[in-house]
Motif scaffolding. Structure first.
Motif, short mmCIF file in Angstrom:
data_model
loop_
_atom_site.label_atom_id
_atom_site.label_comp_id
_atom_site.label_asym_id
_atom_site.label_seq_id
_atom_site.Cartn_x
_atom_site.Cartn_y
_atom_site.Cartn_z
N ARG A 171 -23.44 6.13 55.13
CA ARG A 171 -23.29 4.94 54.11
C ARG A 171 -24.40 4.22 54.20
N ASN A 172 -24.73 3.76 52.68
CA ASN A 172 -26.15 3.17 52.70
C ASN A 172 -26.06 2.35 51.47
N ILE A 173 -26.82 1.39 51.18
CA ILE A 173 -26.80 0.45 50.18
C ILE A 173 -27.91 0.96 48.97
N SER A 192 -19.52 9.21 47.01
CA SER A 192 -19.19 7.80 45.98
C SER A 192 -20.76 7.32 45.80
N VAL A 193 -20.83 6.74 44.49
CA VAL A 193 -22.04 6.17 44.15
C VAL A 193 -21.84 5.24 43.23
N LEU A 194 -22.57 4.17 42.94
CA LEU A 194 -22.61 3.20 41.80
C LEU A 194 -23.87 3.82 40.91
N ALA A 195 -24.78 4.29 41.27
CA ALA A 195 -25.88 4.66 40.29
C ALA A 195 -26.96 5.58 41.21
N ARG A 203 -26.15 22.79 41.51
CA ARG A 203 -25.49 21.87 40.54
C ARG A 203 -26.24 20.67 40.45
N VAL A 204 -26.48 20.01 39.46
CA VAL A 204 -27.11 18.60 39.35
C VAL A 204 -26.45 17.76 38.33
N GLU A 205 -26.34 16.71 38.89
CA GLU A 205 -25.85 15.49 37.81
C GLU A 205 -26.89 14.42 37.97
N PRO A 206 -27.76 14.36 36.90
CA PRO A 206 -28.80 13.65 36.73
C PRO A 206 -28.73 12.20 36.72
N LYS A 207 -27.47 11.88 36.04
CA LYS A 207 -26.90 10.40 36.05
C LYS A 207 -25.42 10.27 36.49
N ALA A 208 -25.48 9.63 37.78
CA ALA A 208 -23.86 9.63 38.10
C ALA A 208 -23.64 7.98 38.18
N ILE A 209 -23.01 7.44 37.57
CA ILE A 209 -22.70 6.07 37.46
C ILE A 209 -21.19 5.64 37.82
N ASN A 210 -21.26 5.00 39.08
CA ASN A 210 -19.91 4.46 39.32
C ASN A 210 -19.00 5.70 39.74
N GLN A 211 -19.15 6.68 40.35
CA GLN A 211 -18.28 7.90 40.45
C GLN A 211 -17.93 8.12 41.78
N SER A 212 -16.82 8.81 42.06
CA SER A 212 -16.48 9.19 43.18
C SER A 212 -16.15 10.82 43.03
N LEU A 213 -16.96 11.68 43.59
CA LEU A 213 -16.95 13.35 43.22
C LEU A 213 -16.60 13.79 44.40
N GLN A 225 -16.16 28.38 60.39
CA GLN A 225 -17.22 27.29 60.89
C GLN A 225 -17.64 26.55 59.44
N ARG A 226 -17.50 25.33 59.46
CA ARG A 226 -17.64 24.56 58.18
C ARG A 226 -18.22 23.11 58.51
N VAL A 227 -18.79 22.53 57.44
CA VAL A 227 -19.10 21.06 57.43
C VAL A 227 -18.47 20.42 56.38
N LYS A 228 -18.01 19.22 56.83
CA LYS A 228 -17.44 18.07 55.96
C LYS A 228 -18.27 17.04 55.96
N ILE A 229 -18.94 16.79 54.61
CA ILE A 229 -19.89 15.65 54.29
C ILE A 229 -19.33 14.52 53.35
N VAL A 230 -19.46 13.44 54.00
CA VAL A 230 -18.92 12.22 53.16
C VAL A 230 -19.99 11.22 52.99
N THR A 231 -20.49 10.76 52.06
CA THR A 231 -21.65 9.82 51.63
C THR A 231 -20.96 8.79 50.78
N SER A 232 -21.79 7.68 51.07
CA SER A 232 -21.11 6.50 49.94
C SER A 232 -22.71 5.68 49.79
N LEU A 233 -23.14 5.53 48.56
CA LEU A 233 -24.28 4.75 48.32
C LEU A 233 -23.91 3.75 47.07
N TRP A 234 -24.75 2.66 47.17
CA TRP A 234 -24.73 1.87 46.03
C TRP A 234 -25.76 2.39 45.07
N ILE A 235 -27.06 2.44 45.52
CA ILE A 235 -27.87 2.92 44.71
C ILE A 235 -28.83 4.20 45.52
N GLY A 236 -28.90 5.24 44.90
CA GLY A 236 -29.61 6.20 45.64
C GLY A 236 -29.18 7.55 45.08
#
Length: 243
Positions: A171-173, A192-195, A203-213, A225-236
């Protein structure tokens, strides 16, 4: 360490000041941009020549000029007013709902305490700066980190992942996140990201605005054997790659 904290603190002040001035420009008079450019010019060239006396004078002139412009903005005054209202509301609420402190009575149990083992995490929380897993081989433990400004780099190629589900939570701002995953490991990603932008394998999403994917590789549910990744950014930006 002290010089690093002082440098990070100045960078954080400059960032907040720039955002407040841009907000002022967006809604009010654009003439403040002239003072912003002058302050930015002084800070930029002053930092380049910080080892000289003239560079130090130029740098601190820019910082002080930026601070004066911030204090004179309507945005900064509104922020102070909002903080004052918040403090008053919290004080009034505390009067309506006072906290009562009851004595804590400890009961004696005959059973022994359950033993706990403390393990060292590969990454620690940092307010500012880049967070990176060790470049040498390290013991894997689930990663759960957060910060304010800075990039995060997690390389799973230098460790041995256990059977079952390994968890990575970031989780980062403001900052980018790069995660390197071995080819033979199945992955699920909840981002989850704001921008920002997103690049996951091909797969590439060049512009993700206020999305939870949510993304998941086909064999994730049945993988041993598996990895669960959960990330949350304001801008990044988020980048997940195979290694």
């Amino acid at each position: 360490m002290f010089n690093r904290l002082r440098s990070d603190g100045i960078s954080w002040i400059i960032l907040i000041g720039t955002l407040l001035i841009l907000l002022e420009v967006s809604f009010y008079d654009g003439g403040v941009l002239v003072f912003l450019f002058i302050a930015a010019f002084a800070i930029y060239f002053g930092r380049k020549k910080l080892h000289k006396k003239s560079g130090k004078i130029l740098f601190w002139f820019g910082v002080i000029s930026l601070g004066i412009n911030i204090f004179n903005t309507v945005a900064f005054k509104f922020l102070l007013f909002a903080i004052l209202i918040f403090i008053i509301m919290r004080f009034a609420d505390s009067k309506k709902h006072p906290k009562y402190i009851a004595p804590n009575i400890k009961e004696t149990f005959t059973q022994s305490q359950e033993p706990l083992v403390m393990k060292k995490a590969a990454l620690q929380n940092e307010w500012f700066g880049t967070k990176r897993t060790p470049e040498d081989v390290f013991e894997w433990n689930d990663i759960n980190i957060q910060g304010i400004i800075g990039d995060s780099v997690i390389d799973m190629g230098n460790t041995v992942l256990p059977k079952g589900t390994s968890v990575v939570s970031v989780r980062n701002i403001l900052g980018n996140v790069e995660i390197l995953v071995p080819y033979d490991v199945e992955v699920s990603i909840h981002h989850s990201v704001l921008a920002g932008s997103i690049e996951i394998f091909e797969r590439v999403e060049p512009k993700a605005i206020n999305q939870s994917l949510y993304y998941q590789t086909p064999g994730y549910e049945t993988a041993g054997q598996r990895v669960k990744i959960v990330t949350s950014l304001w801008i990044g930006d988020l980048e997940v790659k195979r290694i």
